[in-house]
Design a protein around this motif. Structure first.
Motif, PDB file in Angstrom:
ATOM      1  N   GLN A 155      46.180  39.381  33.466  1.00 31.42           N
ATOM      2  CA  GLN A 155      45.836  38.533  34.616  1.00 31.42           C
ATOM      3  C   GLN A 155      44.673  37.602  34.545  1.00 31.42           C
TER       4      GLN A 155
ATOM      5  N   GLN B  74      47.125  46.591  40.940  1.00 30.37           N
ATOM      6  CA  GLN B  74      48.000  46.092  40.061  1.00 30.37           C
ATOM      7  C   GLN B  74      48.718  47.325  39.361  1.00 30.37           C
TER       8      GLN B  74
ATOM      9  N   TYR C  72      42.255  34.760  44.108  1.00 30.27           N
ATOM     10  CA  TYR C  72      42.240  34.256  42.837  1.00 30.27           C
ATOM     11  C   TYR C  72      42.002  32.458  43.131  1.00 30.27           C
TER      12      TYR C  72
ATOM     13  N   SER D  46      48.662  40.934  41.673  1.00 35.52           N
ATOM     14  CA  SER D  46      48.949  39.402  41.607  1.00 35.52           C
ATOM     15  C   SER D  46      49.843  38.944  42.628  1.00 35.52           C
TER      16      SER D  46
END
Length: 517
Positions: free
Chosen positions: A58, A208, A242, A281
């Motif tokens: 990631q 995740q 992010y 994500s």
């Protein structure tokens, strides 16, 4: 049989995960660093239980073991791709994010080139005589049988032992009782077939790893009529944050700011900042929804359920059926409900531990009120500044601790303390934003005393009507102790001084101090 060593190294590193391996790679070309690194495993393996086909790291490929400290290093991920004939295919692929299995291959490629690594060494104790540490390790054969003990001597210790899997208390006694497995995500691939054969699976936790396992199982679970539930106490199945300004929190400046906060506020922020490195994500969240949409085509009723706001509070084994009875509490409603399942996957993360082999050092190791390592800004845990920590400082340094991209920066700081110089330039500021009080706007109690604000200071709407309403400035808002400033940042990294006795690390660390993987 014991094999003593009279030679004195500059460094003995204990633990060879990505951060320890990165420090070993960065120390390798330095002529003034004599290092050796020990690990109890047979070879380097990075999260072998989560090498799910197609899963990616990631963080971008620049967050390898060395590049952020030394872009010219022969141990970079790009050099690995060049040597393996995959640089152009990686370029054409047009993705910054390496496959997880390929990142593991890269790490093993680096490890194979380093003659400073010692595998099958389980450290049992660390002692100190004057300024020299003696590390005792048991050497095992391929079957785990102890062949001999060895000792290594050094002026500095590097603790890279990493973190340990954590199971909820309710599950800790159930790992081996039922017909189906109760496992942590770290052991997923070894038990994947047994999970599907159990008839029903419950994933407990979020993040995740939980999402990847759910996505890996859902197609086959539906095809085999296996029930698959995913339950988390988080308020939702949140994505990782992010955005670029948020990523600036993986910076020296934010780390200084975080360390300047009171302990209780750091604990609170640690919980609130989970989305920065423990979320899912966004692409995977969307893929899961698209998969469920595809599987439910034609009005098909799926044998799966996703439950948020649900905390596991109890678990028991039903000997008559072999199933597990799980009790959850909805955190919003305060109501409990039960689920039965043939197997459980616990996606409940990892936790730092104080290694038992440090016990002989006694009070030399600084611990906080909760028994955790009290890590200084320079990543040391003793007054002499000679015992260094890699990824055991999330509670003191915040989101930078587990971040792969920040690992080379931390290694650079450690090596600067070992050598008394900066073998790799250490960036002191990298963020466009300011964390805490800006240097040109430090505000203290005197600003409101003795007419320091004249009659015109509040004109022209400088403070709107509500600016001071409802306790906008609470009792502690004007404390005279500022948060981190630019001067604080620069003073942390003045490595021109080689006298560690005068260094801030020689003082008790009571000044308060992503993995995106």
């Amino acid at each position: 049989m014991s094999t003593p060593e009279s030679h004195i190294h500059d460094i003995v590193g204990i633990g060879i995960g990505p951060f320890g391996l990165g420090l070993a790679a960065l120390s390798d070309p330095l002529p003034d660093v004599d290092a050796v690194f020990l690990d109890q495993r047979e070879e380097f393996r990075w999260h072998p239980g989560m090498m799910i086909e197609g899963a990616t790291v990631q963080v971008p490929f620049l967050a390898d073991l060395v590049t952020m400290a030394d872009p010219t290093s022969r141990f970079s991920f790009l050099q690995f791709l060049k040597d393996s004939g995959r640089l152009y295919p990686f370029y054409i692929r047009e993705s910054f994010y390496p496959l997880r299995a390929e990142f593991d291959e890269y790490c093993r490629w680096v490890a194979a080139q380093l003659d400073t690594l010692r595998w099958n060494r389980t450290v049992t104790s660390v002692t100190r005589n004057d300024d020299i540490y003696t590390v005792t390790a048991e050497v095992a054969d391929q079957f785990g049988q102890t062949l001999r003990t060895e000792s290594y001597r050094a002026r500095h210790l590097i603790l890279g032992v990493g973190t340990e899997p954590v199971l909820p208390r309710a599950l800790q006694d159930l790992e081996t009782e039922g017909t189906g497995p109760v496992i942590h995500t770290s052991k997923y691939l070894d038990h994947r077939d047994a999970l599907l054969e159990s008839g029903s699976i419950t994933i407990v936790g979020s993040g995740q790893s939980a999402a990847e396992i759910y996505r890996d199982l859902i197609d086959e679970a539906e095809a085999r009529d296996v029930r698959l539930d995913w339950v988390t106490r988080s308020p939702r199945f949140f994505p990782m944050e992010y955005t670029k300004l948020t990523l600036e929190m993986t910076s020296p400046e934010y780390t200084d700011h975080f360390r300047a906060l009171p302990d209780d506020l750091r604990e609170q922020l640690g919980r609130e900042q989970r989305t920065l490195y423990k979320g899912i994500s966004a692409e995977l969240v969307d893929d899961i929804h698209d998969t469920l949409y595809r599987l439910s085509r034609g009005g098909r009723k799926l044998r799966t359920n996703l439950l948020a706001e649900s905390e596991l509070i109890a678990a028991d084994h039903d000997a008559s059926t072999g199933d597990y009875a799980l009790r959850f509490r909805n955190t919003s409603l305060g109501r409990c409900f039960d689920r039965r399942t043939g197997s459980v996957v616990s996606a409940t993360g990892y936790k730092s531990q104080v290694p038992a082999f440090l016990a002989p050092l006694g009070d030399e190791i600084r611990l906080d009120a909760k028994g955790r390592l009290e890590v200084t800004r320079h990543y040391t845990v003793n007054d002499a500044g000679t015992i260094h920590v890699l990824n055991g400082e999330e509670h003191t340094h915040g989101v930078t601790a587990p971040d792969l991209g920040f690992g080379p920066w931390r290694a650079s700081v450690v090596l600067s303390h070992v050598t008394g110089r900066e073998p790799y330039p250490i960036e002191k500021t990298i963020a466009f934003q300011t964390f805490g009080v800006p240097d040109d706007g430090v505000f203290d109690d005197r600003a409101l005393d003795d007419g320091a604000l004249d009659d015109g200071a509040l004109d022209d709407g400088a403070l709107d009507d509500g600016a001071l309403d409802d306790g906008a400035l609470d009792d502690g808002a004007l404390d005279a102790t500022p948060l981190s400033t630019q001067d604080d940042v620069e003073s942390h990294f003045d490595f021109a001084e080689t006298d560690t006795a005068a260094d801030s690390d020689s003082q008790p660390a009571d000044d308060r101090e992503m993995s995106h993987v």
